[in-house]
Scaffold this motif. Structure first.
Motif, short mmCIF file in Angstrom:
data_model
loop_
_atom_site.label_atom_id
_atom_site.label_comp_id
_atom_site.label_asym_id
_atom_site.label_seq_id
_atom_site.Cartn_x
_atom_site.Cartn_y
_atom_site.Cartn_z
N VAL A 45 0.87 -1.17 0.00
CA VAL A 45 0.00 0.00 0.00
C VAL A 45 0.91 1.23 0.00
O VAL A 45 1.92 1.26 0.70
N THR A 46 0.56 2.20 -0.82
CA THR A 46 1.34 3.43 -0.94
C THR A 46 0.41 4.62 -0.79
O THR A 46 -0.64 4.68 -1.44
N ALA A 47 0.80 5.56 0.06
CA ALA A 47 0.09 6.82 0.15
C ALA A 47 0.99 7.91 -0.42
O ALA A 47 2.21 7.86 -0.27
N TYR A 48 0.39 8.89 -1.11
CA TYR A 48 1.20 9.94 -1.71
C TYR A 48 0.52 11.29 -1.56
O TYR A 48 -0.69 11.40 -1.35
N TRP A 49 1.35 12.31 -1.67
CA TRP A 49 0.87 13.69 -1.68
C TRP A 49 1.67 14.44 -2.73
O TRP A 49 2.88 14.27 -2.83
N ASN A 50 0.99 15.24 -3.54
CA ASN A 50 1.71 16.01 -4.55
C ASN A 50 1.61 17.51 -4.26
O ASN A 50 0.57 18.00 -3.83
N SER A 51 2.72 18.19 -4.48
CA SER A 51 2.74 19.63 -4.30
C SER A 51 1.81 20.29 -5.31
O SER A 51 1.54 19.74 -6.38
N PRO A 52 1.29 21.47 -5.00
CA PRO A 52 0.31 22.13 -5.87
C PRO A 52 0.81 22.42 -7.28
O PRO A 52 0.01 22.63 -8.19
#
Length: 268
Positions: free
Chosen positions: A128-135
């Motif tokens: 399982v991978t969680a990610y966040w991307n910069s705006p």
């Protein structure tokens, strides 16, 4: 046209990603930077005709640079080596624990940064991978990041980068908690007279089967636990012992808090 991807770091997590990517090798060309590759990593790279530690990168253009190194190495390696792989059009996909997108962008001069936390079951497509991307990351580059993460298993997008430390503690480090539980169960069985190999097989297969049951039925763990726990039975006695005085629930909470604290330290 194939995307050109660079992976910096082929250790435990980088190696897990390589194993997942081997199933979609025809989608991109990969260049791997790892000074001490394991025999398995070298074999995977050779089997896919990927490139390991090229002598020259003159004229190289990468659509994505994946950071699989330890966060302690990022500052020196980033400024000396990685920075030269990144243009203002390059997506930087980081799986480094604790290292925030602002710091990554500052060191590399990067415009587009996605921060992700996979876990080691990704090497068999069960992670399982969680990610966040910069705006600043456009939809096409976010889609590229997700395409690189999806072969590893389930993918979740976070609402805030602040959630990443908790993700690191729960799912990034989480496989170790499960392995420790299996280890403890086997040790307890051996202490009660079971032959060691038998105790290990019983413990391991119980963990494997229980996880598969959760996945296949879609039931939450609380309901599954209640279903197997008869009032005043052996399982009830065992779970009462595990939860007495806070027990395992408190211990897991402390473990997650400790991992979060360490994640924040690594990001400084």
């Amino acid at each position: 046209m194939k995307k050109r991807i660079a992976l910096v770091g082929g250790g435990r997590m980088g190696g897990a990603m390589l194993r997942g990517w081997a199933r979609m090798a025809d989608a991109f060309d990969l260049v791997v930077f790892e000074p001490f590759p394991s025999a398995e990593v070298s074999e995977i790279i050779a089997a896919q005709a990927w490139v390991l530690n090229p002598e020259s990168l003159e004229g190289a253009v990468f659509e994505c640079v994946v950071l699989g190194i330890k966060p302690q190495l990022f500052a020196p390696v980033g400024d000396q080596t990685i920075k030269h792989l990144v243009s203002d059009q390059t997506l930087v996909l980081s799986i480094m624990a604790g290292m925030g997108t602002a710091k990554i962008a500052e060191v590399l001069g990067a415009t587009h940064v996605v921060r992700a936390m996979p876990n080691t079951p990704g090497q068999i497509g069960k992670g399982v991978t969680a990610y966040w991307n910069s705006p600043t990351v456009p939809p096409d580059l976010e889609a590229l990041a997700v395409s690189l993460l999806r072969p590893l298993g389930h993918v979740e997008k976070l609402q805030s980068e602040k959630q990443m430390d908790a993700v690191t503690a729960v799912s990034g480090s989480g496989p170790a908690y499960v392995f420790l539980l299996a280890e403890a169960m086997a040790a307890a069985g051996e202490a009660e007279g079971l032959e060691r190999g038998l105790a290990e097989r019983l413990a391991w297969q119980t963990v494997i089967g229980s996880a598969a049951l959760m996945e296949e039925t879609g039931q939450n763990p609380q309901d599954l636990r209640r279903a197997v726990t008869s009032p005043e039975g052996t399982t009830a006695a065992a779970t009462d012992a595990l939860t007495a005085g806070g027990g395992i629930i408190t211990l897991v909470r402390r473990a997650v808090e400790a991992a979060i604290h360490r994640s924040r330290q690594l990001g400084k």
